[in-house]
Design an enzyme around this catalytic site. Structure first.
Site: not given
Ligand code: ARG
Length: 484
Positions: A174, A294, A300, A307
């Site tokens: 979980h 970024s 970043k 991804e």
């Protein structure tokens, strides 16, 4: 692709010369350009060229062997096919949309090169069995490529796993810290998932057969030696029924399903890389070569590649589903709908190779932060089950032991400290059974070492899994090397 490849403004310059379709006998008028566009598969099926040529070579040889072609015709056709192959390879082949598809493009050029004899190549053959063959050969090659890359990824994971039996991180359920595990154990989970992916790709070969000789759907008016064609093209068997041979695409569906399973597995690994590289987890760091910045936020470091591997899995599911929809309810035998199959197959092949390679590179490049991972394992009360089992050892039924351990977690959580920092008197105040020395029970190494059941995370069990995985990898490498 425009009518003439690479000449975007070609149609504005002059009307194209009339184009005679090989099937044009009963037609008088030219095809509407828009129909030509929707009908043509050449813009994508040009990728089948090497398989189409291999099929034509085998077909021509077979026609020669059964006496349908004279020996001299056979060798001139083979030379012509070789010349076409050379042009395609050299990039000098003229791709013309009016050819419709790769099969007719090759035949058109062959005929230009060898004269009307080129028209004999299609004796006893239909584009229906031709495209079925091309697809089989394409899939076989695709499967072989995937297998190599799946095994390379298994190898990359195994390399990272070796020597990390003592590196501890929390295992999750979980997405809550559940029980501590070793890094080697966690990585091995993916090795065994990939082993099944490889096995699925290997099994795909069992669905593969040689369709040529099926003709349009009913067989052909020649005693085609299909076994000889199958031998030349390294198939184990010929398709036993001509209608099935041209109508069926379940082997391609199965291929897409195997790709999708693999892509889903990769997406889970990718997701974990994303999580591990987040500041919240901080278990790992992706080097610059595999991170992007970024355009607005200078701080970043985004794990875009991971991804994308995660995101690309959506496309695999979509293509599998679309392909199933394409096949559903199609009457036998060939229908033009089937032309679309290649779009799904080609995209999945290319995407899977990229995902596999990128994942292997990321796995190898990643640096793991053992300190941070250990802190997370310590801080999440992931040893609570082990406290409960310790109490079971003292004679308490597991359900009661679970409640006591729960109270212990609550006591530690109320003070914001890990279990290991509770004092002896803290322990005794929760249960008299928790006597001095119980701190040892929650030591992470001990907790991990306690999972001695087969397949568990105890170092000796992980050692067995490492050995097993290496043996499986070796066996798979041999199986792949032995593929025809
Ligand atoms: N381009 C077609 C395809 O990809 C080849 C088969 C065409 N057959 C036909 N009967 N029109 O499926």
């Amino acid at each position: 692709m425009t009518r003439e490849a690479g000449s975007g403004g070609g149609e504005a310059r002059s009307a194209p010369p009339p184009h005679v379709k090989p099937w044009g006998g009963r037609f008088q008028d030219e095809q509407a350009p828009l129909f030509e566009r929707i009908n043509a598969s050449l813009p994508f099926d040009y990728k089948l060229a090497p398989y189409d040529l291999a099929g034509s070579r085998a077909h021509v040889r077979m026609l020669g062997a059964i006496g349908v072609l004279e020996p001299e015709e056979t060798s001139r056709l083979l030379e012509g096919l070789e010349a076409v192959r050379g042009e395609i390879e050299a990039g000098s082949f003229i791709w013309d949309l009016r050819d419709e598809d790769i099969h007719m493009a090759v035949e058109r050029r062959l005929t230009e090169l060898v004269g009307p004899l080129g028209g004999k190549v299609h004796t006893g053959r239909s584009r229906n069995d031709q495209v079925a063959l091309d697809l089989q050969l394409y899939l076989r090659e695709a499967v072989r490529g995937h297998l190599h890359l799946v095994l390379d990824l298994m190898d990359a994971l195994l390399r990272r796993a070796r020597g990390t039996q003592q590196v501890i991180l929390p295992g999750y359920t979980h997405l809550q810290r559940a029980q501590p595990v070793s890094l080697a154990f966690h990585l091995l989970a993916y090795v065994f998932m990939l082993e099944r992916d490889a096995a699925r790709f290997l099994r795909w070969r069992e669905s593969s057969w040689m369709p040529l000789g099926a003709g349009a759907l009913a067989g052909v008016n020649y005693a085609a030696d299909r076994e000889a064609v199958a031998r030349e093209l390294a198939f184990d068997r010929v398709a036993p029924n001509a209608m099935d041979a041209v109508a069926s695409r379940d082997a391609a569906f199965e291929y897409l399903a195997a790709c999708t399973c693999c892509a889903l597995n990769l997406s889970r690994l990718a997701e974990e890389l994303v999580l591990w590289c987040s500041q919240e987890f901080g278990f790992a760091r992706m080097p610059d070569a595999w991170s992007s910045g970024s355009s607005i936020m200078p701080q970043k470091r985004n794990p875009d590649a991971a991804e994308l591997v995660r995101g690309k899995a959506a496309g695999f599911i979509g293509r599998l589903s679309a392909f199933g929809s394409l096949l559903k309810g199609l009457p036998l035998a060939y229908n033009k709908d089937l032309q679309e199959d290649k779009l799904y197959v080609f995209a999945s092949r290319e995407e899977l190779d990229v995902c596999l390679e990128a994942t292997a590179a990321m796995v190898s490049a990643l640096s793991f932060d053992e300190v941070q991972a250990r802190k997370a394992a310590e801080g999440g009360y992931a040893q609570a089950t082990d406290v409960a089992d310790y109490l079971v050892g003292k004679g308490l039924p597991f359900r009661e032991a679970h409640a006591v351990a729960g109270r212990l977690v609550a006591a530690a959580a109320a003070r914001g400290i890990p279990l290991a920092e509770l004092t002896a008197s803290d322990l005794v105040s929760v249960s008299a059974l928790l006597e001095e020395g119980v701190q040892e029970v929650v030591r992470l190494e001990r907790v991990v070492a306690g999972k001695i059941s087969q397949g568990g995370t105890a170092p000796e069990r992980v050692g067995e899994q490492l050995g097993l995985a290496a043996a499986r990898l070796q066996a798979l490498r041999e199986a792949v090397a032995g593929l025809g």
